[in-house]
Design an enzyme around this catalytic site. Structure first.
Site: not given
Length: 452
Positions: A30, A156, A258, A263, A266, A327
């Site tokens: 990185d 994933l 529902p 969000g 992805c 989530k």
């Protein structure tokens, strides 16, 4: 086998840690020096259950290393995975500048045969651009070094990424040569021995598979949210409808819950990118455009329920919120419904008090001092005029409702994830509002059942 993974974000870290867990020597690269130094110490920049312990364990065993030098990492590496970000451009297309920069760097530093694999989610045809970028750099060096490109998209789920990687439903590989296929088959041998299927195909199809999978899941979510809104209008109960259609094997019971919209990193990005790809090829993806439109609208549904409850005026009202991440089991707030709902509440003059088990630090980057943050879910309720639930964290599913009722000024709950039962909430004295259920109709139906 030694492999290099370029990009130490969510996908790169999970991929690197999991490959090292099965005995492969992995170097993660990185450009962010501070991030790399922290990772060398076992300090992980993202929240993913089990990831920090896995990284520390493999660091100690010497199978996982972190560096900022791609040229060093490429030495003796047979495979290089590109796992950098592909953020959406203003027009919705995926920005490939980081992917192509890695491809150029590979061309600059490779000295022996290398298989360059895109793990990042990229539009169909990106492999051609990657191949051209590598070849251009080799020509500048005036050298002929054999290489292949391949596609190996990730599937994933945040919050369950380690299980998804180690126990995949399927492994998708797009390869252009027998040599590339053999290398990737060898890399994934320990997975296939455990019965997890590996599907080889052409590269363009592999690239499309990733987008098509996410688009299909997003479509199921938006379809169910659209049905939920209609159920509420006509008096049906979407929870019963969900059970009815989910029992059909052709439909299944996954991704038909529902709520207040999808969000994350992805679905929103990939749906937009696929729409853009279609436009660039003079094709109109009508279904996906509707999926995106429904999702954007769904993120405001709970806000409007709150406004209506307070007769159109939120000025001076205090709203408590449980859950901010898009989530459970992640601190990711990218495209989270909470971003829209909280901002609209603040704009309407409400005071907003929030609690989330892991996303508070991330929330502060988005909301600053416009809202108040709490480290205890019940403390956030004190003197609040209602409670809104935006993320279905497990700790919210069976709270102490007596405490909730006592702490709230008004016993009103707005449940954006349908985690409670309407009838039970009414019995406990709450004004309860969820998604896709007409409260009055639901109460009448339950009354009829109890009488019969």
């Amino acid at each position: 086998m030694k492999i290099t993974i370029v990009g130490s974000g969510y996908v790169g870290l999970v991929t690197g840690a999991c490959f090292s867990e099965v005995g492969i020597n992995v170097q993660c690269v990185d450009v962010n020096e501070a991030k790399i130094e922290n990772l060398k110490k076992g300090i992980v920049p993202i929240y993913e259950p089990g990831l920090d312990k896995m990284i520390v364990r493999n660091l100690e065993k010497g199978r996982l290393q972190f560096t900022t030098s791609l040229s060093e990492a490429l030495k003796d590496s047979e495979i290089v995975f590109i796992s950098v970000g592909t953020p959406p451009d203003e027009d919705g297309s995926a920005d490939l500048k980081y992917v192509l920069q890695v491809a150029k760097d590979c061309g600059k530093y490779m000295n022996d045969y290398t298989l360059v694999v895109t793990k990042s989610t990229v539009p169909v045809g990106t492999s051609i651009k990657v191949k051209n970028a590598i070849q251009d750099e080799l020509q500048k060096r005036n050298v002929k070094i054999p290489f292949d490109v391949a596609s190996n998209p990730e599937f994933l789920k945040e919050g369950a990424a380690i299980d998804d990687f180690l126990k995949p439903d399927r492994i998708i590989v797009g390869a252009e040569s027998a040599r590339a296929e053999a290398l990737l088959r060898s890399l994934y041998k320990s997975f296939t021995l455990n019965g997890h299927p590996i599907l080889f195909m052409d590269i363009l199809s592999a690239e499309m598979t990733k987008y098509a999978a996410n688009a299909m899941l997003a479509t199921k979510i938006s379809f169910m949210n659209d049905m939920a809104n209609l159920c509420e209008i006509v008096g049906a109960d979407v929870n019963e409808v969900r059970k009815g259609i989910g029992s059909d094997g052709r439909i299944g019971n996954k991704f038909i819950y529902p709520g207040i919209g999808y969000g994350g990193s992805c679905f929103p990005k990939d749906v937009q990118a696929l729409i853009r790809t279609a436009q660039e090829n003079n094709y109109n993806l009508q279904v996906l455009k509707a999926v995106e439109a429904v999702n954007q609208n769904q993120k405001t549904v709970l806000y409007h329920k709150i406004v209506n409850y307070f007769n159109g005026n939120l000025q001076g009202k205090t709203i408590a919120i449980w859950g901010l991440s898009f989530k459970p089991q992640t601190d990711d707030m990218r495209e989270a419904p909470s971003l829209i709902i909280v901002n609209k509440l603040v704009e309407a003059g409400a005071k907003v008090k929030v609690y989330d088990p892991v996303a508070i630090s991330e929330a502060k980057h988005h909301f600053g001092d416009t809202i108040t943050y709490y480290n205890d879910q019940y403390e956030a309720l004190i003197e609040a005029d209602c409670l809104a639930i935006l993320t279905e964290w497990p700790e919210f599913k069976i709270p102490n409702f007596n405490i909730v009722n006592k702490l709230l000024n008004t016993a009103a709950i707005f449940d954006g994830r349908n985690i409670y039962d309407t009838y039970e909430m009414k019995k406990q004295g709450f004004d309860y509002f969820c998604i896709g259920v007409n409260t009055l109709t639901h109460m009448k139906n339950n009354l009829l059942r109890s009488v019969s």
